[in-house]
Structure formats: structure tokens, C-alpha cells
Design a protein around this motif. Structure first.
Motif, PDB file in Angstrom:
ATOM      1  N   GLY A  65       0.779  -1.235   0.000  1.00 42.92           N
ATOM      2  CA  GLY A  65       0.000   0.000   0.000  1.00 42.92           C
ATOM      3  C   GLY A  65       0.807   1.280   0.000  1.00 42.92           C
ATOM      4  N   LEU A  68      -0.548   2.912  -4.887  1.00 43.26           N
ATOM      5  CA  LEU A  68      -1.813   2.307  -5.272  1.00 43.26           C
ATOM      6  C   LEU A  68      -1.785   1.965  -6.758  1.00 43.26           C
ATOM      7  N   SER A  83      -7.736   1.628  -0.530  1.00 47.60           N
ATOM      8  CA  SER A  83      -7.380   3.032  -0.264  1.00 47.60           C
ATOM      9  C   SER A  83      -6.240   3.118   0.745  1.00 47.60           C
ATOM     10  N   ARG A  84      -5.608   4.287   0.786  1.00 55.68           N
ATOM     11  CA  ARG A  84      -4.527   4.503   1.756  1.00 55.68           C
ATOM     12  C   ARG A  84      -5.058   4.419   3.186  1.00 55.68           C
ATOM     13  N   TRP A  87      -5.213   0.845   4.151  1.00 53.33           N
ATOM     14  CA  TRP A  87      -3.876   0.319   4.400  1.00 53.33           C
ATOM     15  C   TRP A  87      -3.355   0.768   5.760  1.00 53.33           C
ATOM     16  N   ARG A  88      -3.628   1.999   6.151  1.00 59.31           N
ATOM     17  CA  ARG A  88      -3.174   2.472   7.462  1.00 59.31           C
ATOM     18  C   ARG A  88      -3.750   1.617   8.586  1.00 59.31           C
ATOM     19  N   ARG A  91      -1.710  -1.676   8.613  1.00 61.12           N
ATOM     20  CA  ARG A  91      -0.262  -1.561   8.470  1.00 61.12           C
ATOM     21  C   ARG A  91       0.521  -2.499   9.386  1.00 61.12           C
TER      22      ARG A  91
END
Length: 198
Positions: A65, A68, A83-84, A87-88, A91
Motif C-alpha cells: 500500500g 496504489l 485506499s490509503r 492500508w493504514r 499496516r
């Protein structure tokens, strides 16, 4: 929860293109990753072999991630991650070990603080338990706990790779993506070598 043979992470038909060129001149598209599908299950090791510029680093960054994909999808334990923000949230389960070991280490932080940073961010343990965990991680990658009091510039390139690996292992990730992790790795990992500060 899935079984042991269920994929931990899957990349399905991943494609990544970059547009390069100056703002005043013609721009062209470069295909860094073109339709790659990859599956990794628990306990498996998958090695990507290819010449420089073939897209290995880009594929690794897509799988964690850090970038993208233009098309395609990454699934973590069967759940698509698009989406980011998603992913956060995931993580701690997927970690990345960077190819440039020196650039990945903040130069003004001591090694102990660098390795402990994921624990602090995720509020895992108190300072004494974090310190013990850092000592264990440094020993796990072949360095002395005393290395934790030094700065990145005081280590060889191979030792810096070990430090990056220790930081990536801090959260006990299910998936570890490594970008040329053994390139330049020192035979000795005593942690006793150091270079004078410039």
C-alpha cells in the motif's frame, strides 16, 4: 479466520503506470507493472528475480500500500484493500523493508528509538517493556543491544539493513515484503563496528 492454506496476501492483475516528461515537453507512459498476479500463504517465501528496472520494487510497494495500483486489487486475508486509509488500518499486519537502508533510518534518532517507534505509535507496552522488546529484536537480527544507543551513521550498510529488519519485525507482521534485503549484508553482526561521525 481462514485456514493455513488460505492466502495471506494476493495481488490480482496489478498494473501501475507512470507518466514521465517535463511539463513543457511530451509526456509518455511507462509501464512499471503490467498485469501481475501473486499469492502468498502463511509460511511461504516468494522471491522475485529480474533485472534492474523490471518493476520488482514497484510491485512490492503495491503489495504493502505504499503505492496504489492503476488497476487490479490487493487482498489481505481475502479482504480487498483499495485506499490509503484502509492500508493504514492494516499496516501492522504487513511491513516493508526498504532497499535503501540508510535513507530509511532517521539520522538524528538513536537506533533504540527507531526500532521502538512502531511500538509507541501502536501503543504497545510501556517504556520498560518496549526497551526489552527492542533488545530482543536487535539480538534477533544479529546485533548487540548496546547498538541501540548509537546513530545510523555509526553502522555499516549491512548493519543498517539489520536495523531496518528489526524495526519491521517489531509488530510481529503476518507479511514481510523485503526489497533486496540481503544485498550488502555483513557476515558479522556483532554491532561493535562503527564509523566515525563526519
Amino acid at each position: 479466520m481462514g485456514g493455513l492454506m488460505d492466502p495471506l496476501i494476493e495481488g490480482r492483475d496489478l498494473r501501475k503506470t507512470y507518466r514521465v516528461g517535463s511539463a513543457m515537453g511530451p509526456r509518455q507512459e511507462i509501464n512499471a507493472v503490467s498485469g501481475v498476479t501473486l499469492t502468498l500463504r502463511a509460511g511461504e517465501v516468494v522471491a522475485l528475480v529480474g533485472e534492474s528496472g523490471s518493476g520488482k520494487t514497484t510491485l512490492g510497494r503495491l503489495l504493502v500500500g505504499l503505492e496504489l495500483a492503476n488497476t487490479g486489487a490487493v487482498h489481505l486475508q481475502g479482504t480487498p484493500v483499495a485506499s490509503r486509509a484502509e492500508w493504514r488500518d492494516l499496516r501492522r499486519h504487513v511491513q516493508y523493508v526498504f532497499q535503501d537502508a540508510y535513507a530509511a533510518l532517521p539520522p538524528t534518532m538513536r537506533i533504540r528509538d527507531i526500532v521502538a517507534e512502531p511500538l509507541r505509535i501502536n501503543r504497545i507496552g510501556d517504556p520498560p517493556s518496549q526497551r526489552r522488546k527492542v533488545d530482543e529484536l536487535l539480538e534477533q537480527v544479529g546485533l548487540s543491544p548496546a547498538a541501540g544507543d548509537r546513530f545510523p551513521r555509526q553502522f555499516s550498510g549491512g548493519e543498517r539493513r539489520r536495523i531496518n529488519l528489526a524495526r519491521a519485525l517489531a509488530l510481529g507482521p503476518q507479511v514481510l515484503i523485503c526489497d533486496e534485503i540481503v544485498s550488502g549484508l555483513d557476515v558479522s553482526g556483532s554491532g561493535s563496528r562503527h564509523e566515525p561521525a563526519p
